[in-house]
Design a protein around this motif. Structure first.
Motif, short mmCIF file in Angstrom:
data_model
loop_
_atom_site.label_atom_id
_atom_site.label_comp_id
_atom_site.label_asym_id
_atom_site.label_seq_id
_atom_site.Cartn_x
_atom_site.Cartn_y
_atom_site.Cartn_z
N TYR A 80 -28.24 -17.07 -39.75
CA TYR A 80 -28.42 -16.71 -41.15
C TYR A 80 -27.47 -15.57 -41.51
CZ TYR A 80 -32.79 -18.97 -39.80
OH TYR A 80 -33.72 -19.83 -39.28
N TRP A 81 -26.93 -15.62 -42.71
CA TRP A 81 -26.13 -14.54 -43.28
C TRP A 81 -26.86 -14.08 -44.54
CZ3 TRP A 81 -24.35 -18.63 -40.63
CH2 TRP A 81 -23.42 -18.41 -39.61
N ALA A 82 -27.47 -12.90 -44.47
CA ALA A 82 -28.39 -12.47 -45.52
C ALA A 82 -28.00 -11.11 -46.07
CB ALA A 82 -29.82 -12.42 -44.97
N ASP A 83 -28.37 -10.88 -47.34
CA ASP A 83 -28.27 -9.55 -47.92
C ASP A 83 -29.27 -8.65 -47.20
OD1 ASP A 83 -29.31 -7.41 -49.92
OD2 ASP A 83 -27.42 -8.08 -50.81
N GLU A 84 -28.78 -7.53 -46.65
CA GLU A 84 -29.62 -6.70 -45.80
C GLU A 84 -30.79 -6.09 -46.55
OE1 GLU A 84 -29.04 -3.35 -42.28
OE2 GLU A 84 -27.36 -3.91 -43.58
N GLU A 85 -30.60 -5.75 -47.83
CA GLU A 85 -31.65 -5.06 -48.58
C GLU A 85 -32.66 -6.02 -49.20
OE1 GLU A 85 -32.24 -1.82 -48.60
OE2 GLU A 85 -30.61 -1.74 -47.13
N THR A 86 -32.20 -7.17 -49.64
CA THR A 86 -33.12 -8.11 -50.30
C THR A 86 -33.60 -9.22 -49.36
OG1 THR A 86 -31.38 -9.62 -51.08
CG2 THR A 86 -31.91 -7.70 -52.47
N GLY A 87 -32.81 -9.53 -48.33
CA GLY A 87 -33.14 -10.64 -47.45
C GLY A 87 -32.71 -11.99 -47.98
N PHE A 88 -32.01 -12.03 -49.12
CA PHE A 88 -31.56 -13.31 -49.66
C PHE A 88 -30.54 -13.93 -48.72
CE2 PHE A 88 -28.89 -16.15 -52.13
CZ PHE A 88 -29.82 -16.87 -52.86
N VAL A 89 -30.75 -15.18 -48.32
CA VAL A 89 -29.88 -15.86 -47.37
C VAL A 89 -28.81 -16.63 -48.14
CG1 VAL A 89 -29.76 -17.57 -45.52
CG2 VAL A 89 -31.73 -16.01 -45.66
N TRP A 90 -27.57 -16.17 -48.04
CA TRP A 90 -26.46 -16.82 -48.73
C TRP A 90 -25.91 -18.01 -47.94
CZ3 TRP A 90 -25.26 -16.19 -53.62
CH2 TRP A 90 -25.64 -15.03 -54.27
N LYS A 91 -26.02 -17.94 -46.64
CA LYS A 91 -25.53 -19.03 -45.81
C LYS A 91 -26.42 -19.14 -44.58
CE LYS A 91 -21.43 -20.44 -43.11
NZ LYS A 91 -20.05 -20.05 -42.73
N SER A 92 -26.62 -20.37 -44.11
CA SER A 92 -27.41 -20.57 -42.91
C SER A 92 -26.91 -21.79 -42.16
CB SER A 92 -28.89 -20.75 -43.26
OG SER A 92 -29.11 -21.93 -44.02
N VAL A 93 -27.19 -21.81 -40.87
CA VAL A 93 -27.02 -22.99 -40.04
C VAL A 93 -28.40 -23.30 -39.50
CG1 VAL A 93 -25.95 -24.00 -38.01
CG2 VAL A 93 -24.63 -22.44 -39.47
N GLN A 94 -29.01 -24.40 -39.95
CA GLN A 94 -30.38 -24.74 -39.59
C GLN A 94 -30.43 -26.12 -38.95
OE1 GLN A 94 -33.50 -23.76 -42.50
NE2 GLN A 94 -31.93 -22.84 -43.81
N TRP A 95 -31.21 -26.21 -37.88
CA TRP A 95 -31.38 -27.49 -37.19
C TRP A 95 -32.16 -28.43 -38.08
CZ3 TRP A 95 -35.51 -30.24 -34.67
CH2 TRP A 95 -35.06 -31.21 -33.76
N PHE A 96 -31.64 -29.65 -38.26
CA PHE A 96 -32.26 -30.64 -39.12
C PHE A 96 -33.03 -31.68 -38.33
CE2 PHE A 96 -32.19 -34.59 -41.61
CZ PHE A 96 -32.86 -34.17 -42.75
N GLY A 97 -32.49 -32.09 -37.19
CA GLY A 97 -33.16 -33.11 -36.40
C GLY A 97 -32.33 -33.51 -35.21
N PRO A 98 -32.92 -34.32 -34.29
CA PRO A 98 -32.23 -34.68 -33.04
C PRO A 98 -30.99 -35.54 -33.24
CG PRO A 98 -34.33 -35.84 -33.24
CD PRO A 98 -34.30 -34.82 -34.31
N GLU A 99 -30.93 -36.31 -34.31
CA GLU A 99 -29.76 -37.16 -34.54
C GLU A 99 -28.67 -36.42 -35.30
OE1 GLU A 99 -28.56 -41.28 -36.88
OE2 GLU A 99 -30.59 -41.04 -36.11
N ARG A 100 -29.02 -35.78 -36.39
CA ARG A 100 -28.04 -35.08 -37.21
C ARG A 100 -27.61 -33.76 -36.59
NH1 ARG A 100 -24.25 -35.83 -40.75
NH2 ARG A 100 -25.54 -37.41 -41.75
N GLY A 101 -28.52 -33.10 -35.87
CA GLY A 101 -28.22 -31.78 -35.35
C GLY A 101 -28.41 -30.73 -36.43
N SER A 102 -27.47 -29.81 -36.56
CA SER A 102 -27.60 -28.71 -37.51
C SER A 102 -26.79 -28.96 -38.78
CB SER A 102 -27.12 -27.40 -36.87
OG SER A 102 -27.96 -27.04 -35.80
N LEU A 103 -27.29 -28.41 -39.87
CA LEU A 103 -26.57 -28.42 -41.14
C LEU A 103 -26.16 -27.00 -41.48
CD1 LEU A 103 -28.75 -30.76 -43.40
CD2 LEU A 103 -26.69 -31.35 -42.12
#
Length: 226
Positions: free
Chosen positions: A193-216
């Motif tokens: 995650y790449w987040a604003d340190e003070e607000t916690g708003f996540v501008w960018k993320s790499v999240q696991w979607f599933g075993p076939e697709r992997g991460s988005l």
């Protein structure tokens, strides 16, 4: 062939839904998965400029998979509980609760749901990064190849990497990068995650979607405003 993520169309400042679909379709109407190595390699899709993004009246995200160019998804439906669904012209979709990726349709894995405690899940309930807990339990739900439901439960531990600059479509953000290691009896995955340190708003993320697709890889180009 893996199913691809294409462009989402919706109502916007450019006019009707059809017109916006046409305009966006000229840029990145292509599979995120790319090709399987047969035939000629297609030209990469044209990416939107910040000026073009600012002309779209709606929340816009970019998504990519396995190193493919960013493709665009526009918010199309929002529920009172805060869940927002982004669609594309081929009826593929991604649904979020805050920054948490809940489910998706037409992306290879039949990811049908997500559950966590909103009091501990910093993706669902936004808060400063210094207040993020030491661990979060994330439950992801799927359907198998014959339509039977199953779930995977992960115990996830976020760890701050440090401050950095993040550039998204010509705009630079000062953020803190966080690495999250998630373990289950079946699998270990890593989200980022790449987040604003003070607000916690996540501008960018790499999240696991599933075993076939992997991460988005998901980038917020225009934040959703309730």
């Amino acid at each position: 062939m893996l199913a691809g993520l294409a462009l989402l169309a919706g109502c916007g400042a450019q006019g009707s839904t059809t017109e916006l679909m046409r305009r966006l379709g000229e840029t990145a109407l292509s599979s995120l998965a790319g090709t399987v190595g047969l035939g000629e390699t297609p030209e990469p899709p044209r990416q939107l400029t910040r000026a073009e993004i600012n002309q779209i009246n709606g929340a816009l995200i970019g998504a990519s998979s396995n190193g493919s160019p960013m493709a665009y998804f526009l918010a199309y439906a929002a529920k009172p509980d805060g869940k927002v669904t982004y669609f594309n012209p081929t009826r593929q979709s991604l649904t979020f609760d805050g920054a948490a990726l809940l489910s998706g349709h037409g992306l290879g894995d039949q990811r049908t749901g997500y559950r966590s405690d909103p009091d501990e899940d910093f993706l669902v309930t936004q808060r400063p990064v210094r207040e993020w807990p030491g661990q979060v339990t994330r439950v992801m739900r799927f359907l198998d190849g014959v339509g039977r439901p199953f779930a995977r439960t992960f115990l996830c531990a976020p760890r701050a990497i440090g401050p950095t600059e993040l550039v998204i479509a010509e705009v630079t953000f000062d953020v803190i990068e966080v690495e999250e290691t998630c373990r289950s009896p079946y699998l270990t995955i890593v989200n980022r995650y790449w987040a604003d340190e003070e607000t916690g708003f996540v501008w960018k993320s790499v999240q696991w979607f599933g075993p076939e697709r992997g991460s988005l890889e998901i980038s917020v180009l225009t934040p959703f405003a309730p």
